[in-house]
Design a protein around this motif. Structure first.
Motif, PDB file in Angstrom:
ATOM      1  N   ALA A 195     -14.067 126.945  53.353  1.00 12.54           N
ATOM      2  CA  ALA A 195     -13.750 128.230  52.706  1.00 12.54           C
ATOM      3  C   ALA A 195     -14.424 129.382  53.439  1.00 12.54           C
ATOM      4  CB  ALA A 195     -14.183 128.200  51.242  1.00 12.54           C
TER       5      ALA A 195
ATOM      6  N   ASN B 279     -12.623 129.949  56.591  1.00 14.61           N
ATOM      7  CA  ASN B 279     -11.314 130.504  56.245  1.00 14.61           C
ATOM      8  C   ASN B 279     -11.405 132.022  56.057  1.00 14.61           C
ATOM      9  OD1 ASN B 279      -8.611 130.331  55.657  1.00 14.61           O
ATOM     10  ND2 ASN B 279      -8.866 129.445  53.616  1.00 14.61           N
TER      11      ASN B 279
ATOM     12  N   ARG C 214       5.457 137.693  47.308  1.00 18.78           N
ATOM     13  CA  ARG C 214       5.300 137.578  48.747  1.00 18.78           C
ATOM     14  C   ARG C 214       6.381 138.442  49.401  1.00 18.78           C
ATOM     15  NH1 ARG C 214       4.752 131.242  49.790  1.00 18.78           N
ATOM     16  NH2 ARG C 214       4.157 131.921  51.871  1.00 18.78           N
TER      17      ARG C 214
ATOM     18  N   THR D 276      -2.905 130.801  44.470  1.00 17.83           N
ATOM     19  CA  THR D 276      -2.310 130.819  45.802  1.00 17.83           C
ATOM     20  C   THR D 276      -3.380 130.640  46.883  1.00 17.83           C
ATOM     21  OG1 THR D 276      -0.674 132.370  44.991  1.00 17.83           O
ATOM     22  CG2 THR D 276      -0.890 132.170  47.375  1.00 17.83           C
TER      23      THR D 276
ATOM     24  N   LEU E  41      -5.241 131.051  50.360  1.00 21.35           N
ATOM     25  CA  LEU E  41      -5.292 132.145  51.326  1.00 21.35           C
ATOM     26  C   LEU E  41      -4.348 131.868  52.498  1.00 21.35           C
ATOM     27  CD1 LEU E  41      -7.070 134.774  51.618  1.00 21.35           C
ATOM     28  CD2 LEU E  41      -8.455 133.474  53.213  1.00 21.35           C
ATOM     29  N   GLU E  42      -4.245 130.602  52.880  1.00 19.25           N
ATOM     30  CA  GLU E  42      -3.421 130.238  54.036  1.00 19.25           C
ATOM     31  C   GLU E  42      -1.937 130.479  53.776  1.00 19.25           C
ATOM     32  OE1 GLU E  42      -5.575 128.432  52.449  1.00 19.25           O
ATOM     33  OE2 GLU E  42      -6.678 127.035  53.723  1.00 19.25           O
ATOM     34  N   ALA E  43      -1.552 130.603  52.498  1.00 21.34           N
ATOM     35  CA  ALA E  43      -0.136 130.762  52.164  1.00 21.34           C
ATOM     36  C   ALA E  43       0.303 132.216  52.245  1.00 21.34           C
ATOM     37  CB  ALA E  43       0.134 130.232  50.754  1.00 21.34           C
ATOM     38  N   LEU E  44      -0.650 133.137  52.388  1.00 24.39           N
ATOM     39  CA  LEU E  44      -0.301 134.558  52.374  1.00 24.39           C
ATOM     40  C   LEU E  44       0.157 135.016  53.746  1.00 24.39           C
ATOM     41  CD1 LEU E  44      -3.283 135.991  50.302  1.00 24.39           C
ATOM     42  CD2 LEU E  44      -0.959 135.570  49.519  1.00 24.39           C
TER      43      LEU E  44
ATOM     44  N   VAL F  93      -6.093 134.187  44.122  1.00 21.96           N
ATOM     45  CA  VAL F  93      -6.066 133.671  45.490  1.00 21.96           C
ATOM     46  C   VAL F  93      -7.241 132.734  45.701  1.00 21.96           C
ATOM     47  CG1 VAL F  93      -6.218 134.273  47.940  1.00 21.96           C
ATOM     48  CG2 VAL F  93      -4.919 135.726  46.378  1.00 21.96           C
ATOM     49  N   ARG F  94      -6.940 131.543  46.192  1.00 22.66           N
ATOM     50  CA  ARG F  94      -7.989 130.586  46.483  1.00 22.66           C
ATOM     51  C   ARG F  94      -8.361 130.638  47.951  1.00 22.66           C
ATOM     52  NH1 ARG F  94     -10.068 125.759  44.572  1.00 22.66           N
ATOM     53  NH2 ARG F  94     -11.227 124.737  46.227  1.00 22.66           N
ATOM     54  N   VAL F  95      -9.660 130.754  48.216  1.00 25.62           N
ATOM     55  CA  VAL F  95     -10.137 130.707  49.599  1.00 25.62           C
ATOM     56  C   VAL F  95     -10.535 129.286  49.902  1.00 25.62           C
ATOM     57  CG1 VAL F  95     -11.806 131.575  51.252  1.00 25.62           C
ATOM     58  CG2 VAL F  95     -10.952 133.064  49.453  1.00 25.62           C
TER      59      VAL F  95
END
Lengths: 208, 167
Positions: free
Chosen positions: A41, A44, A195, B90, B92-95, B165-167
């Protein structure tokens, strides 16, 4: 997670650990789901921050690179940008040529895109004119923002329904490429944003 | 240099951790294929399974690619089938970059409301500054700045989570 683990992750990423400590920490990460997820994380987010900054810098306006949306004002920070990063002046001028001043958005609570979806138009060969999105339960009003290929806003509108038709002249004529998003806001000011949907096609005459 | 056996063992452990990370970010039925893809890339590039930042970057890219493929697939479907909801919250990688930029900007502004120093550090990181450069300007050791930034990113993670949003 203990404070000590936090500090160890920070020290690991700072390269401050001795080789033996580093190897020991990596072994622990490979054996511990929670620690692995915490390190993942952190990495990330470490990658996401400059990426978010780069996107704004290259697609909206270089002068707004690190300015929160809530405090954005047309023309603000131009001097700061040129003083701080003179090498980027040419890029900033180029980006500024695409800039259209927008009113600052009102403060709002933002939610993720988990329940609101921009449906039409999307993809190649779209007939552009009717916009449709999924229903967000509880939404009092929806706002759509349509942008052209370089990111300029070409049309912004609100609707209480889940569809809206662009009036004649609101969108570019002929074939073009762009993106759009839809936001919903409930009575408490909770906002969701879909989105981004990309599309290319031809503007169609209003059907109703 | 680790022996071949040690390397295999580290890869196996890494695969187990990848599964744990992936499970929190993609649907369960996609986890195994996704992890296999990430491990295959590490092997093909002759990567070092001890280099965790690099290995996690491979996994992050693989997860991002998975979401991009879902997006493309959803565009190929009829509109009524296209609304494939991402995992909640969601990842973070999906944004997409545009959404990421907007959400991160708002969240950093929110962090700055309660902690001006954190807001300043996070904005400088968004502008591409390194922790070492920020440390230089602040007159502190890089390791000290890394710890401060770690805590600020922790605050940002909390705000992002509140915003779905999930990191």
């Amino acid at each position: 997670m203990t404070q000590r683990i936090d500090d160890r992750i920070a020290d690991y990423l700072a390269g401050k650990m001795s080789p033996a400590d580093r190897e020991g920490f990596e072994s622990e990460v490979r054996a511990d789901d929670e620690l692995a997820d915490a390190l993942y994380a952190e990495l990330n987010l470490e990658e996401a921050l400059p990426r978010a900054g780069r996107w704004r810098g290259s697609n909206v306006a270089a002068t707004e690179k690190v300015v929160p949306l809530d405090s954005r004002r047309p023309g603000r920070n131009v001097a700061w940008w040129k003083i701080a990063l003179p090498a980027a002046a040419a890029v900033a001028l180029f980006a500024a040529s695409f800039l259209r001043p927008e009113p600052p958005p009102a403060p709002e609570t933002f939610r993720g895109p988990e329940s609101l979806h921009a449906l039409h138009p999307a993809g190649e060969g779209a007939a552009i004119g009717d916009f449709a999105w999924s229903e967000d339960p509880g939404a009092a009003i929806y706002e759509i923002v349509v942008r052209n290929e370089v990111g300029d806003i070409v049309w912004r509108a609100t609707s209480a329904e889940t569809t809206i038709v662009a009036p004649a002249g609101a969108l570019p004529d002929g074939a073009w490429r762009g993106t759009w998003t839809v936001r919903s806001k409930d009575d408490a000011g909770i906002v969701r944003m879909s989105r981004t949907a990309e599309f290319s096609g031809t503007t169609a005459a209003p059907t109703r | 240099m680790a022996s071949s056996r040690e390397r295999d063992e580290r890869l196996r452990e890494l695969g187990d951790r990848f599964r744990g990370i992936a499970r929190r970010r993609v649907p369960e039925d996609a986890v195994d294929d996704l992890v296999q893809d990430a491990l295959r890339i590490i092997l093909e590039k002759n990567g070092d399974p001890s280099d965790l930042p690099w290995c996690f970057q491979v996994l992050r890219n693989t997860i991002g690619n998975w979401y991009q493929k879902q997006e493309v697939r959803s565009r190929e479907l009829a509109p009524e089938d296209a609304a494939v909801p991402p995992a909640t919250p969601t990842p973070l990688e999906a944004l997409e970059d545009r959404d990421l930029a907007e959400i991160v900007n708002r969240s950093v502004a929110k962090v700055a409301e309660t902690n001006r120093n954190c807001g300043s550090y996070l904005r400088r990181l968004m502008a591409g500054d390194t922790p070492a450069a920020i440390a230089d300007d602040e007159g502190v050791e890089a390791a000290v700045m890394y710890r401060r930034i770690y805590r600020c990113r922790g605050k940002l993670r909390e705000v992002l989570r509140e915003e779905g949003v999930r990191v």
